[in-house]
Design an enzyme around this catalytic site. Structure first.
Site, mmCIF file in Angstrom:
data_model
loop_
_atom_site.group_PDB
_atom_site.id
_atom_site.type_symbol
_atom_site.label_atom_id
_atom_site.label_comp_id
_atom_site.label_asym_id
_atom_site.label_seq_id
_atom_site.Cartn_x
_atom_site.Cartn_y
_atom_site.Cartn_z
ATOM 1 N N CYS A 2 0.821 -1.205 0.000
ATOM 2 C CA CYS A 2 0.000 0.000 0.000
ATOM 3 C C CYS A 2 0.859 1.262 0.000
ATOM 4 C CB CYS A 2 -0.901 0.010 1.217
ATOM 5 S SG CYS A 2 -1.978 -1.425 1.282
ATOM 6 N N ARG A 27 6.056 -0.732 -5.975
ATOM 7 C CA ARG A 27 5.868 -1.571 -4.790
ATOM 8 C C ARG A 27 4.738 -2.571 -4.966
ATOM 9 N NH1 ARG A 27 8.503 1.013 -0.474
ATOM 10 N NH2 ARG A 27 9.571 2.780 -1.348
ATOM 11 N N TRP A 74 -2.985 -3.024 -1.699
ATOM 12 C CA TRP A 74 -2.869 -4.476 -1.856
ATOM 13 C C TRP A 74 -3.969 -5.043 -0.985
ATOM 14 C CZ3 TRP A 74 -0.919 -7.849 -4.910
ATOM 15 C CH2 TRP A 74 0.352 -7.745 -5.446
ATOM 16 N N ASN A 100 -2.735 2.108 5.863
ATOM 17 C CA ASN A 100 -1.859 0.955 5.634
ATOM 18 C C ASN A 100 -1.848 0.119 6.905
ATOM 19 O OD1 ASN A 100 -1.185 1.943 3.181
ATOM 20 N ND2 ASN A 100 0.872 2.629 3.753
ATOM 21 N N GLY A 101 -1.968 -1.180 6.780
ATOM 22 C CA GLY A 101 -1.922 -2.038 7.963
ATOM 23 C C GLY A 101 -3.151 -2.931 8.041
ATOM 24 N N GLU A 486 20.354 -18.905 10.831
ATOM 25 C CA GLU A 486 20.164 -17.607 10.181
ATOM 26 C C GLU A 486 20.812 -16.483 11.000
ATOM 27 O OE1 GLU A 486 19.502 -16.582 7.422
ATOM 28 O OE2 GLU A 486 18.720 -14.552 7.594
ATOM 29 N N LYS A 490 23.761 -14.064 9.598
ATOM 30 C CA LYS A 490 23.668 -12.595 9.566
ATOM 31 C C LYS A 490 24.898 -11.981 10.213
ATOM 32 C CE LYS A 490 21.312 -12.256 7.180
ATOM 33 N NZ LYS A 490 20.385 -12.969 6.408
ATOM 34 N N GLU A 493 28.223 -12.555 8.036
ATOM 35 C CA GLU A 493 28.347 -11.944 6.704
ATOM 36 C C GLU A 493 28.501 -10.436 6.751
ATOM 37 O OE1 GLU A 493 25.034 -12.330 3.986
ATOM 38 O OE2 GLU A 493 23.623 -12.391 5.629
ATOM 39 N N HIS A 509 27.912 -33.294 21.758
ATOM 40 C CA HIS A 509 28.688 -34.144 20.841
ATOM 41 C C HIS A 509 29.912 -33.424 20.278
ATOM 42 C CE1 HIS A 509 25.574 -37.119 21.160
ATOM 43 N NE2 HIS A 509 24.677 -36.189 20.892
ATOM 44 N N LYS A 608 24.517 -9.316 -4.132
ATOM 45 C CA LYS A 608 23.096 -9.494 -3.792
ATOM 46 C C LYS A 608 22.493 -10.649 -4.576
ATOM 47 C CE LYS A 608 19.320 -8.498 -1.672
ATOM 48 N NZ LYS A 608 19.250 -9.062 -0.324
HETATM 49 C C1 F6R Z 1 22.275 -13.957 3.261
HETATM 50 C C2 F6R Z 1 21.897 -13.941 1.873
HETATM 51 C C3 F6R Z 1 22.230 -15.119 1.024
HETATM 52 C C4 F6R Z 1 21.072 -15.414 0.081
HETATM 53 C C5 F6R Z 1 21.464 -16.491 -0.947
HETATM 54 C C6 F6R Z 1 20.305 -16.853 -1.844
HETATM 55 O O1 F6R Z 1 21.866 -12.811 3.922
HETATM 56 O O2 F6R Z 1 21.340 -12.985 1.413
HETATM 57 O O3 F6R Z 1 22.554 -16.224 1.798
HETATM 58 O O4 F6R Z 1 19.969 -15.824 0.842
HETATM 59 O O5 F6R Z 1 22.519 -16.016 -1.730
HETATM 60 O O6 F6R Z 1 19.864 -15.767 -2.569
HETATM 61 P P1 F6R Z 1 18.439 -15.750 -3.263
HETATM 62 O O7 F6R Z 1 17.421 -15.759 -2.171
HETATM 63 O O8 F6R Z 1 18.409 -14.489 -4.067
HETATM 64 O O9 F6R Z 1 18.344 -16.985 -4.100
#
Ligand code: F6R
Length: 613
Positions: A2, A27, A74, A100-101, A486, A490, A493, A509, A608
């Site tokens: 939205c 968006r 949306w 929105n919400g 995860e 985070k 990286e 273990h 990315k």
């Molecule tokens: C971690 C990260 C990567 C992606 C991976 C897959 O923060 O961004 O581990 O998750 O490279 O990327 P996608 O989701 O674009 O296939």
């Protein structure tokens, strides 16, 4: 997702609002509308589909006025249609609102208003807001008070913008929680209101952002900001660069931080149009699935890389629990070369933010060659992973710019939860009552997420204390075991601190040998079926002098007594708990990296979209 645009000044409001909505188009939305104050009355134009249709409608039925609000929607409650599109006008015709919400208590409010004789014209939750304002206005005669009283009746997270024919010199804007921001733009004798900066960037660089539980009375001369409780607030003015990408960062220092905070909104959007809260049902028409097909599936193999694969690991627990269907999670780079055992009774479900990850695409092709049915959950619309699949669910999180994935982790978990409910219904493993309950739980998610994000200051304190650590161990079990993975990913990286994750039961273990007073152990110990096991794991770490940072449920005194530091999260239905437990870990990693002065959005060696092997 939205979008909101509002204008008050001397110019014609209509083109300013329509252009602003155009800037928010990327968006995604399914209908749009505009309301303008024309000759003392509210004039409304709304259309389903693309903005061009609304523009055509306005061309045929022009609007003229210097005050107006517009919205791209949306659908969450009620199908995409002109009738359900915003703005919504009250029965008296005196008040108009965009929103929105999700109004979590809308059914209750709707019943209350209907009992008083209000006739609803749409299926939306938003319409309850405008009728409530109308009702309070009739009693108080004061718009600001009427909006305040209304907001105090709403549960959930909201961005709301209102105007009324009774007080035609103002727009009132408010924000509760994180259902998208509310930004106010300052011009010369004119003011702007929007959900996002790009909508008003061509008119002004001077902006202020509303914090949660603040409202602004916006006139041509400026904005008076106060809390919902009526305490005056001195707005901080920001000067925005004209660089549209930088502008998109808004009030945040990095995209990653912005994207973490966008999760109330991204999760609201991923529910949009898929959950029927009234009937307690999920719809995923993209998968084209009926009961016969659902029963014929023998196995689901979820594939992806990195964060996407960890979302898949949560999905395994969700689908196996609710649909009693075996699920395996196979890292895409392994799956593609292992001559995997899949056939036409297997569904291979690929998860990918970019939809262009080379290993994930290759895994999909391998699955296709072997005759499996192919589904995907993808963020980038039109990407290959979306096109290759027989059916694809869009994450609807909007662009993710920070290299470290955040909102594209929680959205697929919610999508997998919806898929698990749908499969459970079609395969007959979920009773009607249980399905309704699970769907109802989904409606709580935006608020629960907002409550976690509101605790960022506490996370910053822990990050300050631990920013020099050299290594960390993350532990979790069951549905939260992937959150340990995860969380560790985070941290490593973006902060370049070594972090390892283990299913907590594996400690004895081997990894327990690492524990000493220099090693922070991050333990996810919320009130889920593995809670007692996690408590004993924490005790073992403490007995060896380790430092424990727990993620725990608010009010848990045992954890408060045991752990050195705690990230508190609100009590959440356990199957959905990963969506909240990951949030402090995202913020923790972010703040450690930011405190270390690192390039958070573009960490070294990472891209990315990993389009190579
Ligand atoms: C971690 C990260 C990567 C992606 C991976 C897959 O923060 O961004 O581990 O998750 O490279 O990327 P996608 O989701 O674009 O296939």
């Amino acid at each position: 997702m939205c979008g909101i645009v509002g204008y008050i000044g001397e110019q014609d409001a209509t083109p300013i609002i329509l252009n602003g909505l155009r800037r928010l188009e990327y968006r995604g939305y399914d209908s749009a509308g505009i309301a303008v104050l024309q000759d003392g009355k509210i004039e409304l134009r709304r259309e389903v589909g693309k903005l061009d249709r609304l523009v055509d409608l306005v061309r045929q039925q022009p609007l003229a006025g210097n005050l107006g609000i517009g919205h791209t929607r949306w659908a969450t409650h009620g199908e995409p249609s002109a009738r359900n599109a915003h703005p919504h006008v009250s029965a008296s015709g005196e008040v108009v609102v965009v929103h929105n919400g999700i109004v979590e208590n809308y059914l209750e409010l709707r019943e209350e208003l209907t009992a008083e004789g209000t006739v609803f014209k749409s299926d939306t939750d938003t319409e309850t807001i405008v009728h409530l304002v109308d009702r309070f206005l009739a009693v108080d005669g004061d718009l600001v008070q009427a909006v305040r009283h209304t907001l105090l009746r709403l549960r959930g997270a909201h961005g709301v913008v209102v105007f009324s024919t009774r007080e035609p010199d103002k727009i009132i804007a408010a924000r509760i929680g994180n259902a998208g921001g509310v930004v106010i733009g300052y011009g010369q004798g004119e003011m702007f209101v929007a959900s996002d900066i790009p909508a008003i960037l061509e008119h002004t660089r001077q902006v202020t952002f509303l914090e949660s539980r603040q409202m602004a009375v916006v006139t041509r001369q400026g904005a008076v900001v106060q809390t919902l409780e009526g305490k005056p607030v001195q707005p901080t003015l920001h000067s925005v660069s004209w660089d549209p990408v930088a502008a998109e960062k808004g009030e945040y220092r990095h995209f990653m931080q912005k994207e973490i905070h966008e999760q109330v909104r991204s999760l609201t959007d991923t529910l949009a149009g898929r959950v029927d809260f009234k009937q307690g049902r999920v719809r995923l028409p993209q998968l084209n699935l009926d009961a016969q097909q659902a029963r014929a599936i023998e196995r689901i193999v979820i594939t992806g890389c990195g964060t996407a694969a960890y979302a898949g690991m949560v999905g395994k627990v969700l689908i196996e629990t609710l649909a009693r269907l075996p699920v395996e999670v196979d890292i895409a780079s392994e799956f593609r070369y292992r001559d995997p055992l899949v056939n036409e009774r297997t569904v291979v479900l690929a998860i990918s933010q970019s939809g262009e990850t080379a290993d994930t695409l290759a895994a999909m092709e391998e699955a296709r060659r072997k005759g499996a049915r192919l589904w995907s959950i993808v963020n980038a619309i039109g990407s290959q992973a979306m096109r290759l699949a027989d059916g694809s669910i869009s994450m609807q999180t909007g662009p993710e710019i920070g290299v470290a994935s955040t909102k594209a982790f929680t959205a697929p978990i919610v999508d997998l939860y919806m898929l698990a409910i749908l499969l459970g219904e079609l395969r007959g493993t979920l009773s009607d009552a249980e399905r309704r309950k699970r769907v109802k739980d989904l409606g709580r998610i935006p608020d629960l997420v907002g409550r976690c994000l509101d605790r960022e200051a506490e996370v910053i304190n822990v990050a300050q204390a631990l920013k020099e650590m050299r290594s960390a161990l993350y532990l979790g079990r069951g549905v939260n075991m992937p959150i340990a993975y995860e969380g560790a990913l985070k941290l490593k990286e973006i902060s370049y601190i070594h972090a390892e994750a283990y299913p907590a039961g594996e400690m004895k273990h081997g990894p327990i040998a690492l524990v000493d007073r220099d090693l922070p152990v991050v333990a996810i110990a919320t009130q889920d079926p593995w809670y007692e096991k996690m408590i004993s794991q924490i005790e073992q770490v403490k007995a060896r002098g380790g430092i424990v940072v727990a993620v725990a449920t608010e009010g848990d005194e045992r954890i408060a007594a045991l752990a050195d530091r705690v990230f508190w999260v609100p009590a959440t239905p356990w199957l959905l708990s990963p969506v909240v437990t990951v949030l402090p870990l995202q913020m923790f990693a972010y703040h450690i990296a930011a405190l270390r002065g690192l390039d958070v959005d573009q960490p070294r060696n990472l891209a990315k979209s990993v389009t190579v092997e």
